[in-house]
Each structure stands twice: as structure tokens, then as C-alpha cells.
Design a protein around this motif. Structure first.
Motif, PDB file in Angstrom:
ATOM      1  N   LEU A  54     -36.592 -83.660 -16.838  1.00  0.00           N
ATOM      2  CA  LEU A  54     -36.317 -85.064 -17.152  1.00  0.00           C
ATOM      3  C   LEU A  54     -35.902 -85.739 -15.782  1.00  0.00           C
ATOM      4  O   LEU A  54     -35.908 -86.966 -15.804  1.00  0.00           O
ATOM      5  N   TRP A 171     -25.810 -85.506 -18.457  1.00  0.00           N
ATOM      6  CA  TRP A 171     -24.479 -85.168 -19.627  1.00  0.00           C
ATOM      7  C   TRP A 171     -24.337 -83.586 -19.449  1.00  0.00           C
ATOM      8  O   TRP A 171     -25.031 -82.797 -19.203  1.00  0.00           O
ATOM      9  N   TYR A 196     -31.174 -89.084 -30.044  1.00  0.00           N
ATOM     10  CA  TYR A 196     -32.598 -89.065 -30.689  1.00  0.00           C
ATOM     11  C   TYR A 196     -33.238 -87.571 -30.554  1.00  0.00           C
ATOM     12  O   TYR A 196     -32.417 -86.590 -30.486  1.00  0.00           O
TER      13      TYR A 196
HETATM   14  C1  LIG Z   1     -33.507 -93.539 -25.521  1.00  0.00           C
HETATM   15  S1  LIG Z   1     -33.151 -94.055 -23.826  1.00  0.00           S
HETATM   16  C2  LIG Z   1     -31.972 -95.327 -24.298  1.00  0.00           C
HETATM   17  C3  LIG Z   1     -31.777 -96.404 -23.068  1.00  0.00           C
HETATM   18  C4  LIG Z   1     -30.840 -97.386 -23.033  1.00  0.00           C
HETATM   19  N1  LIG Z   1     -29.581 -96.698 -23.284  1.00  0.00           N
HETATM   20  C5  LIG Z   1     -31.312 -98.330 -24.207  1.00  0.00           C
HETATM   21  O1  LIG Z   1     -30.646 -98.121 -25.527  1.00  0.00           O
HETATM   22  O2  LIG Z   1     -32.214 -99.150 -24.052  1.00  0.00           O
HETATM   23  C6  LIG Z   1     -32.186 -92.465 -23.728  1.00  0.00           C
HETATM   24  C7  LIG Z   1     -31.474 -92.737 -22.201  1.00  0.00           C
HETATM   25  O3  LIG Z   1     -30.749 -91.437 -22.003  1.00  0.00           O
HETATM   26  C8  LIG Z   1     -30.879 -90.981 -20.778  1.00  0.00           C
HETATM   27  N2  LIG Z   1     -30.892 -89.520 -21.089  1.00  0.00           N
HETATM   28  C9  LIG Z   1     -31.604 -88.526 -21.683  1.00  0.00           C
HETATM   29  N3  LIG Z   1     -31.186 -87.279 -21.407  1.00  0.00           N
HETATM   30  C10 LIG Z   1     -30.324 -87.413 -20.394  1.00  0.00           C
HETATM   31  C11 LIG Z   1     -29.364 -86.297 -19.716  1.00  0.00           C
HETATM   32  N4  LIG Z   1     -29.433 -85.107 -20.124  1.00  0.00           N
HETATM   33  N5  LIG Z   1     -28.200 -86.786 -19.166  1.00  0.00           N
HETATM   34  C12 LIG Z   1     -28.169 -88.252 -18.867  1.00  0.00           C
HETATM   35  N6  LIG Z   1     -29.007 -89.066 -19.328  1.00  0.00           N
HETATM   36  C13 LIG Z   1     -29.872 -88.691 -20.105  1.00  0.00           C
HETATM   37  C14 LIG Z   1     -32.433 -91.106 -20.659  1.00  0.00           C
HETATM   38  O4  LIG Z   1     -32.801 -91.160 -19.163  1.00  0.00           O
HETATM   39  C15 LIG Z   1     -32.528 -92.515 -21.233  1.00  0.00           C
HETATM   40  O5  LIG Z   1     -32.074 -93.666 -20.176  1.00  0.00           O
END
Ligand SMILES: C[S@@+](CC[C@H](N)C(=O)[O-])C[C@H]1O[C@@H](n2cnc3c(N)ncnc32)[C@H](O)[C@@H]1O
Length: 263
Positions: A54, A171, A196
Motif C-alpha cells: 500500500l 492506521w 471498503y
Molecule cells: C477509498 S479512499 C477514500 C479517499 C478519500 N477519503 C475520499 O473519500 O475521497 C481510502 C483512503 O484510505 C487510505 N488508506 C487505505 N488503507 C490505509 C491504511 N492502512 N492506513 C492509512 N490510510 C489508508 C487510502 O490511501 C485512501 O486515501
């Protein structure tokens, strides 16, 4: 509770926003959902489950960048997006939350409020919160911070009282080290479409809980797609006093307010 969020996002510019169904259509047209020529983005669970993967997103195809225009709080907001990563696109939960923030600015007392956004992606929610007067820290995985920083600066430099900060936040990882509770207090923690089909839902919940101190309000907007989204909601409700603030049945977006249960 507010009524259904309008399916016609008011005042939004750009191709997708002018089609019937507004921001709903913006989600439907996303190429990666149709498993387009490049396959799923690099943070897709179908491609790689590891956290390390990621964090290695580097845009390789610069022709995949597009700019989308939005209008919130009376300002035109230009977001640089890419189809190469989930974190480089604006998701429907973000537009729903922006609309909610815009319509409830005074009620939420956003002027000078301290806000942490987790999983900020390309930054639309953080930008709108900044324009509405909040002091925002936008966070995400290290690999998407460049695009996030670009969008935040471009859209807040001349019109926000407080320029937003950008920080890496994975996270559940090293939270006390990078965000010590003694110095990091937030009035609001905001998150859109962070739930998701991925492997880090428990760590996400841990993170939401970590940042919830007495007085902190969590605002979580999400499009509900999978049974796992509802399973997360059940777990969320076990630890947060939860209020449904708004929903749109047409798009399956819901916005929740969560206050950590302290007993
Ligand atoms: C579906 S995108 C949503 C982006 C934004 N919040 C929006 O609604 O347009 C999910 C976001 O969560 C972040 N993300 C996914 N896994 C993560 C993790 N383990 N730690 C931190 N951020 C994470 C991704 O990089 C991405 O920016």
C-alpha cells in the motif's frame, strides 16, 4: 436527522456533476471498478494484501492524471486525481461529507475547530473544512501524501485562515509515537469512504478510537457496498454512541456521528 442528501450535488462543476444523478455517476464511471486495462489500483486487496504494498504507490502513468472541479463554500476547488490509486481519487463519501460540512458549518462550530482527517486521499474534505475555517491535519499513507499536499496547497493558500497540515498516518501504526495524546487533541475526526473491501478495518477502528478523546466528535461518511461495510458499522456502534446524520438511499451514502463510549 437531515433528509436525503441531494443526488444533484449543488453547484458542482465538471462533467460528472452535470449528469443526472450527479456525484452518484462520478462514482459509477470509475475505471478501476470495471477492472479496466490496468486492473485494480495498487492498494486494491485483489492485487496485494500487504501494508507494504500500500505504501509503494508511485504514479507511473502521468497521462492517468485528471483534474476535477468542485464548488463548495463558494470556492472553486480543483482536485488532481489519478486512477492509479484509491487514495488519488475523490470518492462519493467525500462529496457527501463536504456537502454536510458546508450546510452545517455554524452548527458544527467549524471556525478554528481542530480537525484530523484520516484516509484523506486527494484531500477534498480537508480542503473544504479548511475553507470553512477549521485547523486541519490531513493524513494518509505516505505514498499519496505528495498529491494530497499539492491539492491542499493549491486550494487553500489564498482562501483559508489556517493552512492545513499534511502528515503520514498508517492506521493502527505507531499512533502514540507520531500523534501523542498529550499534544494532539482534535474537536473532530473526519473520514470518508475509508471502509471498503480491505484488510485494515480493525486497525481503522483502533485509530478512530485512539483519536477520540472527551469532546471529540467523529464524522464518518461512507458509501455502503459490501456486507463487510455493515459488519464494520456494527463494530463501530459497539464502541461509539452513533447517530445517523444524513443518508441518500439512491447512492447508499450515509454520514454518521460517533462519540466514544466511555463506560
Ligand atoms: C477509498 S479512499 C477514500 C479517499 C478519500 N477519503 C475520499 O473519500 O475521497 C481510502 C483512503 O484510505 C487510505 N488508506 C487505505 N488503507 C490505509 C491504511 N492502512 N492506513 C492509512 N490510510 C489508508 C487510502 O490511501 C485512501 O486515501
Amino acid at each position: 436527522m437531515d433528509g436525503c442528501l441531494s443526488s444533484q450535488r449543488p453547484g458542482c462543476l465538471g462533467e460528472a456533476q452535470h449528469t443526472p444523478g450527479g456525484w452518484l455517476d462520478a462514482d459509477k464511471k470509475r475505471p478501476f471498478q470495471e477492472d479496466g486495462p490496468r486492473g485494480p489500483p495498487r492498494d486494491s486487496p485483489e492485487r496485494e494484501p500487504s501494508l507494504q504494498s500500500l505504501q509503494t504507490f508511485v504514479p507511473t502513468d502521468y497521462t492517468s492524471y485528471t483534474q476535477e472541479n468542485y464548488l463548495y463554500a463558494g470556492k472553486k476547488i480543483v482536485i488532481q486525481e489519478s486512477i492509479e490509486s484509491y487514495g488519488a481519487m475523490v470518492w462519493p463519501g467525500a462529496t457527501a461529507l463536504c456537502q454536510y460540512l458546508e450546510e452545517h458549518t455554524e452548527e458544527l462550530n467549524l471556525q478554528n475547530a481542530k480537525i484530523l482527517e484520516i484516509g484523506a486521499g486527494p484531500g477534498l474534505v480537508s480542503i473544504v473544512a479548511s475553507i470553512l475555517g477549521a485547523q486541519v491535519t490531513a493524513t494518509d499513507l505516505p505514498d499519496v501524501l505528495g498529491n494530497l499536499q499539492h491539492n491542499l496547497l493549491k486550494n487553500t493558500l489564498k482562501c483559508a485562515a489556517h493552512l492545513p497540515d499534511v502528515k503520514a498516518l498508517v492506521w493502527g501504526e505507531d499512533l502514540e509515537k507520531h500523534f501523542p495524546k498529550s499534544t494532539c487533541y482534535y474537536d473532530y475526526v473526519v473520514a470518508s469512504d475509508v471502509v471498503y473491501h480491505h484488510y485494515f478495518l480493525d486497525k481503522l477502528l483502533t485509530t478512530m478510537v485512539y483519536f477520540s478523546q472527551p469532546g471529540t466528535v467523529l464524522l464518518w461518511a461512507n458509501k455502503f457496498r459490501f456486507s463487510t461495510d455493515y459488519e464494520f458499522l456494527d463494530k463501530f456502534k459497539q464502541v461509539f454512541d452513533t447517530t445517523l446524520l444524513a443518508e441518500c438511499s439512491e447512492s447508499s451514502c450515509k454520514i454518521f456521528k460517533g462519540i466514544l463510549k466511555w463506560d
